[in-house]
Design a protein around this motif. Structure first.
Motif, PDB file in Angstrom:
ATOM      1  N   PHE A 290      -3.287   8.507   2.669  1.00 33.82           N
ATOM      2  CA  PHE A 290      -4.403   8.793   1.760  1.00 33.82           C
ATOM      3  C   PHE A 290      -5.342   9.783   2.449  1.00 33.82           C
TER       4      PHE A 290
ATOM      5  N   LYS B  27      -5.105  10.262  -3.003  1.00 38.31           N
ATOM      6  CA  LYS B  27      -3.840  10.806  -2.490  1.00 38.31           C
ATOM      7  C   LYS B  27      -3.910  12.339  -2.365  1.00 38.31           C
TER       8      LYS B  27
ATOM      9  N   TYR C   2       0.823  -1.211   0.000  1.00 33.33           N
ATOM     10  CA  TYR C   2       0.000   0.000   0.000  1.00 33.33           C
ATOM     11  C   TYR C   2       0.863   1.270   0.000  1.00 33.33           C
ATOM     12  N   ARG C   3       1.963   1.253   0.730  1.00 32.92           N
ATOM     13  CA  ARG C   3       2.861   2.418   0.743  1.00 32.92           C
ATOM     14  C   ARG C   3       3.444   2.667  -0.648  1.00 32.92           C
TER      15      ARG C   3
ATOM     16  N   HIS D 100       0.764   4.142  -2.937  1.00 27.56           N
ATOM     17  CA  HIS D 100       0.578   5.551  -2.616  1.00 27.56           C
ATOM     18  C   HIS D 100       1.705   6.384  -3.247  1.00 27.56           C
TER      19      HIS D 100
ATOM     20  N   LEU E 212      -4.759   2.646   5.024  1.00 25.02           N
ATOM     21  CA  LEU E 212      -4.626   3.670   3.983  1.00 25.02           C
ATOM     22  C   LEU E 212      -4.568   5.063   4.597  1.00 25.02           C
TER      23      LEU E 212
END
Length: 252
Positions: free
Chosen positions: A218, A252, A134-135, A138, A213
């Motif tokens: 996010f 984002k 997930y990082r 992003h 998130l």
């Protein structure tokens, strides 16, 4: 490559042909337009250039193909080489509009702020280090870019007794309605053995995803727990009654 990741890759390598047939059926059904409408509902509005889309875990290429058919600039990645070959073959007239790359979802080989939209389906539950992935996702999104992740609590039943009962009821319902059982037609034992060691098999999602998130940075999270009603046929709705597909989206 970690031992668990290697097992996941081998499993999907063996399932490539069957999963490919499923994707081809989707391309020739109501699901094609249903998915296009759903994704475009959330996609960022970009002017004066093409929307840049990254399909992570493309499998046999369904998302990549339908996004290319919208005229977008599409990059599709998968860890399994066999899946990428199927995706290239399936792309047909859209093959030249899609860049296919073999890549680990945990470590993307792209610059920061590259893509306007990331889409992924039935991938995150397979991941060994989902927070790390997930990082990365992003990182490669542009400011104002969106992540749309479609998944389900596919193997929560290997840890949760109540979920196991619901899963077994799904099997009975499928039999009663004379539908093909999507679990018994695959190597369920092999996948359950792998799933027991995957971190997201223990989590209640999408609540877990939304929390992560936000932690990562996010700004806005959107959740829809009724995605199946829009994109699944009756056979799928019965097969997966206890594991409804959700969307967790982040901006984002």
């Amino acid at each position: 490559m970690g031992e668990l990741l290697e097992k996941v890759e081998k499993y999907w390598d063996k399932r490539a042909d069957g999963y490919c047939q499923v994707n081809l059926s989707e391309l020739n059904s109501f699901k094609r337009e249903a998915w296009i409408n759903l994704i475009n509902q959330y996609a960022p509005k970009i002017r004066k250039r093409k929307l840049k889309v990254l399909d992570i875990g493309t499998g046999p290429g369904f998302f990549a193909i339908i996004m290319a058919s919208c005229g977008y600039e599409v990059t599709a990645v998968d860890y399994t080489e066999t899946m990428l070959q199927r995706a290239k073959n399936n792309a047909g007239v859209y093959r030249d509009n899609i860049t296919f790359k073999r890549m680990d979802a945990h470590r993307l080989e792209f610059q920061d702020n590259t893509f306007d939209l990331i889409i992924t389906r039935n991938l995150t539950w397979n991941l060994e280090r989902p927070q790390e992935a997930y990082r990365e996702w992003h990182r490669v999104l542009t400011e104002g870019g969106k992540l749309l992740n479609f998944d389900a609590n596919w193997y929560l039943h290997v840890h949760d007794a109540e979920k196991r009962k619901e899963y077994e009821q799904d099997r009975r319902n499928t039999l009663e309605k004379n539908f093909e059982d999507h679990y018994t037609s695959t190597n369920t034992e092999a996948m359950e053995a792998i799933a027991r060691n995957l971190p997201l098999s223990r989590e209640h999602r999408p609540a877990w995803d939304a929390k992560e998130l936000l932690k990562i940075g996010f700004k806005k999270i959107m959740i829809d727990t009724e995605i199946g009603a829009k994109v699944w046929d009756e056979e799928e709705l019965v097969n997966y009654g206890s594991t409804p597909m959700f969307m967790v989206a982040g901006e984002k």
